[in-house]
Design a protein around this motif. Structure first.
Motif: not given
Length: 143
Positions: A75-78, A81-83
């Motif tokens: 999910e973080e890869q999808r 860097k917005e997370v």
């Protein structure tokens, strides 16, 4: 006396080291090994992992290789860097574990199930040791 204390399966755990090291950088996961009259049962805690996130393979030399890719990592890869994580206490990331099976197993009847965050691998016993063939074991939701 030593045979009583360090007999099978303890001898295998201490002297022959059935646990193989995986230097891939993935986190090793703890394992429970339970032996019944008809099978060996291996259990792993894999909270948050589904059957599609886990791969179980039987390799040459009676080696089971279990690995998983964290759904949180995907999910973080999808999202890129917005997370921004403010607090991260739960363990996340990939895991991997390799270990040698006992000699008296039926490799063609190995089953794997993940349910309620626990991966269970059931390996039926065979009275006479057999040569196992490498293969991938399907992970299901129910055994």
């Amino acid at each position: 006396m030593a045979d009583l204390l360090f007999g099978s399966p303890f001898r295998r755990l201490i002297w022959s080291s059935p646990i193989l090291h995986d230097w891939s950088g993935a986190v090793p996961i703890p394992m429970d090994w339970i032996e019944t009259p008809s099978s060996h049962i291996f259990k792993f805690n894999v909270p948050g992992f589904g059957r599609d996130d886990i791969k179980v393979q039987l390799e040459e030399g009676n080696i089971i290789h279990i690995r998983g890719e964290s759904p949180a990592s995907k999910e973080e890869q999808r999202q890129g860097k917005e997370v921004l994580s403010h607090l991260v206490e739960r363990v996340k990331g990939d895991f991997s574990r390799r270990f040698e099976l006992p000699e008296n197993v039926r490799g063609d009847e190995i089953k794997a199930q993940v349910e309620n965050g626990v991966l269970a691998i059931v390996v039926p016993k065979e009275p006479v040791p057999a040569k196992l063939k490498p293969r991938t074991i399907a992970v299901t939701s129910k055994l």
